[in-house]
Scaffold this motif. Structure first.
Motif, PDB file in Angstrom:
ATOM      1  N   MET A  34       0.828  -1.191   0.000  1.00 43.41           N
ATOM      2  CA  MET A  34       0.000   0.000   0.000  1.00 43.41           C
ATOM      3  C   MET A  34       0.868   1.248   0.000  1.00 43.41           C
ATOM      4  O   MET A  34       1.975   1.238   0.522  1.00 43.41           O
ATOM      5  CB  MET A  34      -0.868   0.028   1.270  1.00 43.41           C
ATOM      6  CG  MET A  34      -2.066  -0.858   1.214  1.00 43.41           C
ATOM      7  SD  MET A  34      -3.156  -0.503   2.601  1.00 43.41           S
ATOM      8  CE  MET A  34      -2.629  -1.765   3.721  1.00 43.41           C
ATOM      9  N   LYS A  35       0.286   2.289  -0.491  1.00 46.07           N
ATOM     10  CA  LYS A  35       0.947   3.586  -0.447  1.00 46.07           C
ATOM     11  C   LYS A  35       0.773   4.166   0.962  1.00 46.07           C
ATOM     12  O   LYS A  35      -0.197   3.829   1.660  1.00 46.07           O
ATOM     13  CB  LYS A  35       0.315   4.520  -1.485  1.00 46.07           C
ATOM     14  CG  LYS A  35       0.559   4.063  -2.905  1.00 46.07           C
ATOM     15  CD  LYS A  35      -0.118   4.991  -3.887  1.00 46.07           C
ATOM     16  CE  LYS A  35       0.107   4.460  -5.297  1.00 46.07           C
ATOM     17  NZ  LYS A  35      -0.609   5.260  -6.281  1.00 46.07           N
ATOM     18  N   PRO A  36       1.676   5.057   1.373  1.00 45.13           N
ATOM     19  CA  PRO A  36       1.574   5.629   2.719  1.00 45.13           C
ATOM     20  C   PRO A  36       0.215   6.258   3.029  1.00 45.13           C
ATOM     21  O   PRO A  36      -0.297   6.127   4.137  1.00 45.13           O
ATOM     22  CB  PRO A  36       2.694   6.681   2.738  1.00 45.13           C
ATOM     23  CG  PRO A  36       3.701   6.159   1.763  1.00 45.13           C
ATOM     24  CD  PRO A  36       2.895   5.477   0.688  1.00 45.13           C
ATOM     25  N   GLN A  37      -0.390   6.914   2.059  1.00 41.82           N
ATOM     26  CA  GLN A  37      -1.704   7.532   2.285  1.00 41.82           C
ATOM     27  C   GLN A  37      -2.762   6.479   2.590  1.00 41.82           C
ATOM     28  O   GLN A  37      -3.644   6.691   3.419  1.00 41.82           O
ATOM     29  CB  GLN A  37      -2.153   8.356   1.058  1.00 41.82           C
ATOM     30  CG  GLN A  37      -1.196   9.439   0.634  1.00 41.82           C
ATOM     31  CD  GLN A  37      -0.223   8.940  -0.428  1.00 41.82           C
ATOM     32  OE1 GLN A  37       0.350   7.852  -0.319  1.00 41.82           O
ATOM     33  NE2 GLN A  37      -0.004   9.732  -1.466  1.00 41.82           N
ATOM     34  N   GLU A  38      -2.701   5.366   1.891  1.00 40.59           N
ATOM     35  CA  GLU A  38      -3.660   4.287   2.117  1.00 40.59           C
ATOM     36  C   GLU A  38      -3.489   3.693   3.515  1.00 40.59           C
ATOM     37  O   GLU A  38      -4.457   3.403   4.199  1.00 40.59           O
ATOM     38  CB  GLU A  38      -3.486   3.195   1.055  1.00 40.59           C
ATOM     39  CG  GLU A  38      -3.853   3.632  -0.348  1.00 40.59           C
ATOM     40  CD  GLU A  38      -3.457   2.603  -1.394  1.00 40.59           C
ATOM     41  OE1 GLU A  38      -2.334   2.055  -1.300  1.00 40.59           O
ATOM     42  OE2 GLU A  38      -4.264   2.349  -2.305  1.00 40.59           O
ATOM     43  N   LYS A  39      -2.234   3.507   3.928  1.00 41.41           N
ATOM     44  CA  LYS A  39      -1.960   2.972   5.265  1.00 41.41           C
ATOM     45  C   LYS A  39      -2.505   3.906   6.339  1.00 41.41           C
ATOM     46  O   LYS A  39      -3.104   3.466   7.322  1.00 41.41           O
ATOM     47  CB  LYS A  39      -0.458   2.775   5.465  1.00 41.41           C
ATOM     48  CG  LYS A  39       0.120   1.644   4.659  1.00 41.41           C
ATOM     49  CD  LYS A  39       1.614   1.538   4.899  1.00 41.41           C
ATOM     50  CE  LYS A  39       2.240   0.485   4.008  1.00 41.41           C
ATOM     51  NZ  LYS A  39       3.690   0.403   4.202  1.00 41.41           N
ATOM     52  N   LYS A  40      -2.299   5.205   6.153  1.00 39.74           N
ATOM     53  CA  LYS A  40      -2.757   6.183   7.128  1.00 39.74           C
ATOM     54  C   LYS A  40      -4.281   6.175   7.220  1.00 39.74           C
ATOM     55  O   LYS A  40      -4.846   6.259   8.310  1.00 39.74           O
ATOM     56  CB  LYS A  40      -2.246   7.572   6.753  1.00 39.74           C
ATOM     57  CG  LYS A  40      -2.444   8.600   7.833  1.00 39.74           C
ATOM     58  CD  LYS A  40      -1.726   9.900   7.510  1.00 39.74           C
ATOM     59  CE  LYS A  40      -1.834  10.852   8.686  1.00 39.74           C
ATOM     60  NZ  LYS A  40      -1.115  12.079   8.479  1.00 39.74           N
ATOM     61  N   ALA A  41      -4.952   6.051   6.096  1.00 41.86           N
ATOM     62  CA  ALA A  41      -6.417   6.011   6.098  1.00 41.86           C
ATOM     63  C   ALA A  41      -6.928   4.797   6.866  1.00 41.86           C
ATOM     64  O   ALA A  41      -7.889   4.900   7.636  1.00 41.86           O
ATOM     65  CB  ALA A  41      -6.938   5.999   4.664  1.00 41.86           C
ATOM     66  N   ILE A  42      -6.293   3.670   6.683  1.00 38.94           N
ATOM     67  CA  ILE A  42      -6.694   2.463   7.402  1.00 38.94           C
ATOM     68  C   ILE A  42      -6.426   2.620   8.895  1.00 38.94           C
ATOM     69  O   ILE A  42      -7.254   2.267   9.736  1.00 38.94           O
ATOM     70  CB  ILE A  42      -5.974   1.223   6.829  1.00 38.94           C
ATOM     71  CG1 ILE A  42      -6.545   0.903   5.448  1.00 38.94           C
ATOM     72  CG2 ILE A  42      -6.109   0.034   7.764  1.00 38.94           C
ATOM     73  CD1 ILE A  42      -5.824  -0.195   4.717  1.00 38.94           C
ATOM     74  N   PHE A  43      -5.256   3.159   9.247  1.00 33.93           N
ATOM     75  CA  PHE A  43      -4.913   3.354  10.647  1.00 33.93           C
ATOM     76  C   PHE A  43      -5.937   4.241  11.356  1.00 33.93           C
ATOM     77  O   PHE A  43      -6.296   3.986  12.505  1.00 33.93           O
ATOM     78  CB  PHE A  43      -3.506   3.950  10.784  1.00 33.93           C
ATOM     79  CG  PHE A  43      -3.047   4.068  12.202  1.00 33.93           C
ATOM     80  CD1 PHE A  43      -2.666   2.951  12.913  1.00 33.93           C
ATOM     81  CD2 PHE A  43      -3.005   5.308  12.823  1.00 33.93           C
ATOM     82  CE1 PHE A  43      -2.255   3.049  14.236  1.00 33.93           C
ATOM     83  CE2 PHE A  43      -2.594   5.421  14.140  1.00 33.93           C
ATOM     84  CZ  PHE A  43      -2.215   4.286  14.849  1.00 33.93           C
ATOM     85  N   LYS A  44      -6.446   5.248  10.659  1.00 36.73           N
ATOM     86  CA  LYS A  44      -7.416   6.163  11.263  1.00 36.73           C
ATOM     87  C   LYS A  44      -8.734   5.469  11.590  1.00 36.73           C
ATOM     88  O   LYS A  44      -9.484   5.925  12.442  1.00 36.73           O
ATOM     89  CB  LYS A  44      -7.662   7.365  10.346  1.00 36.73           C
ATOM     90  CG  LYS A  44      -6.517   8.352  10.342  1.00 36.73           C
ATOM     91  CD  LYS A  44      -6.827   9.543   9.455  1.00 36.73           C
ATOM     92  CE  LYS A  44      -5.701  10.556   9.517  1.00 36.73           C
ATOM     93  NZ  LYS A  44      -5.976  11.739   8.712  1.00 36.73           N
TER      94      LYS A  44
END
Length: 178
Positions: free
Chosen positions: A1-11
């Motif tokens: 995943m791209k960093p933005q995708e990871k951050k969205a999931i983490f949220k």
């Protein structure tokens, strides 16, 4: 995943964690026929397949949500003071709750039966330990069992936390991940 995708999931983790934990608890209570969760056998047979990759670009992190007791009706074995389970009844029958339980634990070689020693690249976070209400030492005993087992399996980084408010659990997860 791209960093933005990871951050969205983490949220979304906090909401999913709280909602799913509540659903799991409700389902377990409603079934009234608790057969257990086979944590011991998972570590014996499956943990390397499901939770460990040899790719150094990733951390191998396993999160376990449990009341702390380890039991499954089909993984019920004992070899001297080593077992595949720990239950409130077992702790009581072994007289581990009172007095100098830690001396008895260490001198009697209590703990889980350890079948592997190859988990040096696995990190484990245990959350929501919540022992039986009238068993004051059970939390400490559970932590001692799990800590000994993790060390014997070669796990270097692990944390075991009791039940808490979701906001506190969130900060514990964040600390572990950093």
């Amino acid at each position: 995943m791209k960093p933005q995708e990871k951050k969205a999931i983490f949220k979304t983790l906090e909401e999913k964690f709280s909602g799913n934990l509540s659903k799991i608890n409700q389902l377990t209570i409603s079934q009234k026929n608790y057969i257990g969760s086979d944590i011991w056998r998972f570590f014996k047979n499956d943990v390397k397949d499901y939770a460990v990759t040899e790719d150094n670009n990733y951390r191998n992190i396993l999160v376990i949500i449990t009341d702390g007791y380890v039991y499954h009706k089909d993984s019920y074995s004992r070899n001297n003071n080593r077992t595949t389970y720990i239950t409130p009844d077992f702790i009581g029958k072994e007289n581990l709750r009172f007095g100098k339980w830690k001396n008895k634990f260490n001198n009697g070689d209590y703990g889980f039966i350890t079948t592997r020693k190859d988990l040096g690249n696995l990190e484990v976070l245990v959350l929501e330990v919540n022992p039986a209400g009238n068993s004051l030492n059970d939390e400490d005993i559970i932590k001692e069992y799990l800590s000994k087992w993790f060390k014997e399996m070669g796990i270097k980084k692990y944390y075991i936390h009791n039940s808490n408010l979701p906001i506190n659990t969130k900060s514990r997860i964040e600390k572990f991940l950093k």
